[in-house]
Design an enzyme around this catalytic site. Structure first.
Site, PDB file in Angstrom:
ATOM      1  N   ASP A  99     108.298  -7.263  51.880  1.00 10.07           N
ATOM      2  CA  ASP A  99     107.519  -9.347  51.388  1.00 10.07           C
ATOM      3  C   ASP A  99     105.984  -8.831  52.751  1.00 10.07           C
ATOM      4  O   ASP A  99     105.878  -8.175  53.400  1.00 10.07           O
ATOM      5  CB  ASP A  99     108.418 -10.364  52.661  1.00 10.07           C
ATOM      6  CG  ASP A  99     107.760 -11.255  51.944  1.00 10.07           C
ATOM      7  OD1 ASP A  99     106.661 -12.231  51.595  1.00 10.07           O
ATOM      8  OD2 ASP A  99     109.465 -12.161  51.473  1.00 10.07           O
ATOM      9  N   ASP A 200     103.298 -13.981  50.114  1.00 11.69           N
ATOM     10  CA  ASP A 200     104.068 -14.411  50.804  1.00 11.69           C
ATOM     11  C   ASP A 200     102.984 -15.328  50.751  1.00 11.69           C
ATOM     12  O   ASP A 200     101.496 -15.006  51.355  1.00 11.69           O
ATOM     13  CB  ASP A 200     104.380 -14.193  52.448  1.00 11.69           C
ATOM     14  CG  ASP A 200     104.539 -15.588  52.897  1.00 11.69           C
ATOM     15  OD1 ASP A 200     105.737 -16.269  52.352  1.00 11.69           O
ATOM     16  OD2 ASP A 200     104.398 -16.636  54.286  1.00 11.69           O
ATOM     17  N   GLU A 258     104.054 -15.399  46.184  1.00 17.02           N
ATOM     18  CA  GLU A 258     104.328 -16.916  46.401  1.00 17.02           C
ATOM     19  C   GLU A 258     102.983 -17.798  45.993  1.00 17.02           C
ATOM     20  O   GLU A 258     102.648 -17.685  47.131  1.00 17.02           O
ATOM     21  CB  GLU A 258     105.719 -16.847  47.521  1.00 17.02           C
ATOM     22  CG  GLU A 258     106.361 -18.029  47.549  1.00 17.02           C
ATOM     23  CD  GLU A 258     106.031 -18.757  48.493  1.00 17.02           C
ATOM     24  OE1 GLU A 258     107.182 -19.273  49.824  1.00 17.02           O
ATOM     25  OE2 GLU A 258     104.644 -18.710  50.359  1.00 17.02           O
ATOM     26  N   HIS A 329     114.988 -18.152  49.888  1.00 21.59           N
ATOM     27  CA  HIS A 329     115.757 -18.329  51.562  1.00 21.59           C
ATOM     28  C   HIS A 329     114.768 -19.818  51.836  1.00 21.59           C
ATOM     29  O   HIS A 329     115.269 -20.080  52.774  1.00 21.59           O
ATOM     30  CB  HIS A 329     114.659 -17.297  52.102  1.00 21.59           C
ATOM     31  CG  HIS A 329     113.650 -17.406  52.710  1.00 21.59           C
ATOM     32  ND1 HIS A 329     112.551 -17.036  50.917  1.00 21.59           N
ATOM     33  CD2 HIS A 329     112.536 -16.876  53.241  1.00 21.59           C
ATOM     34  CE1 HIS A 329     111.722 -16.686  51.139  1.00 21.59           C
ATOM     35  NE2 HIS A 329     111.139 -17.653  52.641  1.00 21.59           N
ATOM     36  N   ASP A 330     114.370 -20.484  51.334  1.00 19.61           N
ATOM     37  CA  ASP A 330     113.604 -21.794  51.118  1.00 19.61           C
ATOM     38  C   ASP A 330     113.966 -23.396  51.404  1.00 19.61           C
ATOM     39  O   ASP A 330     113.234 -23.914  51.119  1.00 19.61           O
ATOM     40  CB  ASP A 330     111.774 -22.030  50.887  1.00 19.61           C
ATOM     41  CG  ASP A 330     111.334 -20.790  51.854  1.00 19.61           C
ATOM     42  OD1 ASP A 330     111.828 -20.479  52.828  1.00 19.61           O
ATOM     43  OD2 ASP A 330     109.951 -20.438  51.716  1.00 19.61           O
TER      44      ASP A 330
END
Ligand code: ISL
Ligand code: CA
Length: 549
Positions: A99, A200, A258, A329-330
């Site tokens: 990430d 990210d 992302e 995970h969000d």
């Protein structure tokens, strides 16, 4: 383009390390824990792993607030553990992507500490620090985690910009030394043998020059003010090309961005194979039925999922490659959003597996998705750990909502639903830890866990494994064209075809009501999510057939 690439053929698995496997009983997942589970991933058929952040962090946003990019978070292990993990993956033929969180750093990062200590010195321009009055922030932008996007530093009499928590300070990408430092750090990890990155909120890095005020009307519509001044900023393409040229291309590294709010057309501009920016992006339009936000307690309409995905299959074109995902995970678990009635849980879980693993694009499976995980049973605000949820709760109370109403909002949309411990077996806490987990799960692991599901040929896990193998054995499922042949309400059928293989047809009932579907003549069954039966498709029934040539 249609040129083959490892990342087009890969089946990715996202690990949220804090919740995957604890190896030392402190209640926090760690790298040795992941290493112990590599055989599990291989058994499932996974060929690439995306690790959510494992860097040194004070964990205000669970690792998305990085204090040191070149150090492993102490709770997770050491750099030697990291090297073992990398080698363990590579030895099994799996790729590793990390990430990359470079829209912001922790306020505890030395760059920010130095910027604060000497705002007119070499680090002063690394961030957005602005002089002013303590009651008037520099503009009207709001934070995704509640309140103004500006934090006041009384000692320095300066405002600092943070799109996320006040401990996540936004980096100023318009300042060339920031881009140098990022490329340097990225090259350091690539030299260490990682195969690429998930970037990210990478579409937020280019704030429009001058930080213009956000349109209040857009702010009202979106729930956040200022987004249009940075979600697709003037210099975004430039910065991405620089990163590609200085870091990714020389290392043959893979990149997936992302990119909240981007949609199909901008996705093309960020990923076209002729543009040299990113390989793929996550388009978040998939996650909510239009007109809804994550906090709404509503039924996600699977007809929308069909429309969204069919649109991409039809119109994304041959110079772009889709990242297929339905969880991360969000977000709460998709099964719970589609239909929380437990009688449909397994059928929906398998239906989602069929969709994600038989379409054109690269599937990203989020940990626990392969077990058919659903939302957790939280009862109290104290059950939550996520900064976003906790802030949201207090924001709702401050706006006059009751505790019960505020809790209901969290139960619908909290990111913590995705972050409960991974259930491995039937021992306490699902075998995640011998201690007390950092985020409590519930009793669901007693029935749904890796050990039990691996032993059961009709489990959700076995469906994932079967369909992953099917995809890997049938290139037409990766590269073939997708022809939609049935799009009636609550129905979806498509055929994957190319010049060299027998076509494969998928048939799906998107609803809980029985549906009449037309079975292909001469087709041979490759998968079904119900035992054999004649007649109409049952609730959420899905089948895969190989067609005669
Ligand atoms: O933009 C949003 C709302 O419209 C957010 O949902 C945002 O897209 C999302 O929170 C961004 O996520 C990533 O960056 C965050 C981190 O908290 C998330 O975990 C991460 O996935 C800040 O680093
Ligand atoms: Ca641990």
């Amino acid at each position: 383009s249609m040129l083959p690439a490892w990342w087009k053929e890969a089946v990715f698995y996202q690990i949220y390390p804090r919740s995957f496997q604890d190896s030392n009983g402190d209640g926090i997942g760690d790298l040795p824990g992941i290493i112990d589970r590599l055989d599990y991933l291989q058994e499932l058929g996974i060929t690439a792993v995306w690790l959510s952040p494992i860097y040194d962090s004070p964990n205000d946003d669970m690792g998305y607030d990085i204090r040191n990019y070149q150090k492993i978070m102490a709770e997770f292990g050491t750099m030697a553990d990291f090297d073992r993990l990398r080698d363990g993956l590579h030895a099994r033929g799996m790729k590793l992507i990390m990430d990359l969180v470079v829209n912001h750093t922790s306020d505890e990062h030395p760059w920010f500490q130095k910027a604060l200590a000497d705002p007119s010195g070499p680090f002063g321009q690394y961030y957005f620090l602005r002089p002013g009055q303590p009651d008037t922030p520099p503009n009207n932008w709001t934070s995704f985690f509640s309140g103004s996007a500006w934090r006041w530093f009384p000692e320095q009499q300066l405002w600092g910009l943070h799109l996320f928590s006040p401990k996540q300070m936004d980096l100023n990408w318009s300042y060339p030394p920031v881009r140098d430092a990022v490329c340097h750090m990225v090259n350091w990890w690539l030299d260490r043998g990682v195969d690429g990155f998930r970037l990210d909120v990478i579409n937020y890095i280019a704030k429009n020059p001058g930080l213009p005020a956000g349109d209040p009307l857009i702010g009202q519509l979106m729930g956040f003010t200022g987004v249009e001044e940075y979600f697709y900023g003037r210099h975004l393409h430039e910065y991405l090309r620089e990163l590609q040229e200085r870091s990714f291309t020389p290392h043959h590294a893979f990149s997936v961005g992302e990119t909240p709010g981007i949609g199909m057309q901008m996705s093309k501009l960020l990923t076209g194979d002729y543009r040299h920016e990113l390989d793929m992006v996550f388009d978040f339009d998939v996650l909510e039925t239009p007109g809804h936000v994550r906090w709404d307690d509503y039924r996600y309409d699977l007809n929308y999922l069909r429309d969204y995905l069919a649109d991409y299959q039809d119109h994304y074109g041959s110079h772009y490659w889709q990242a297929l995902f339905i969880e991360n995970h969000d977000n709460p678990r998709m099964i719970s959003k589609a239909n929380p009635d437990p009688q449909y849980r397994i059928a929906i879980a398998k239906l989602l597996a069929v969709i994600e693993l038989t379409l054109r694009g690269t599937p990203f499976i989020f940990q626990g998705q392969e077990l058919g995980r659903v939302n957790a049973q939280f009862h109290n605000i104290r059950d939550f750990q996520d900064v976003e949820s906790i802030n949201k709760y207090h924001e709702l109370l401050a706006a006059g909502q009751t505790e019960q109403a505020a809790l209901a909002v969290l139960l619908a949309g909290s990111r913590d639903h995705a972050r409960t411990p991974m259930p491995w077996d039937t021992t306490p806490h699902g075998g995640f830890t011998t201690g007390t987990p950092w985020l409590a799960g519930d009793d669901d692991y007693r029935q749904y866990n890796a050990y039990s599901e691996m032993a059961n040929p009709r489990s959700v896990w076995s469906t994932y494994r079967h369909l992953i193998k099917l995809r890997q054995a049938n290139p037409v499922l990766v590269y073939g064209a997708t022809d939609t042949v049935d799009r009636r309400r609550n129905a979806w059928s498509y055929i994957r075809r190319d010049d060299d293989h027998q076509p494969i047809q998928v048939l799906i009932n998107l609803s809980a009501r029985q549906k009449r579907m037309t079975i292909p003549a001469g087709g041979s069954l490759l998968y079904r999510n119900y035992p054999a039966h004649d007649g109409r498709f049952k609730a959420y029934e899905a089948r895969v057939y190989r067609l005669p040539e």
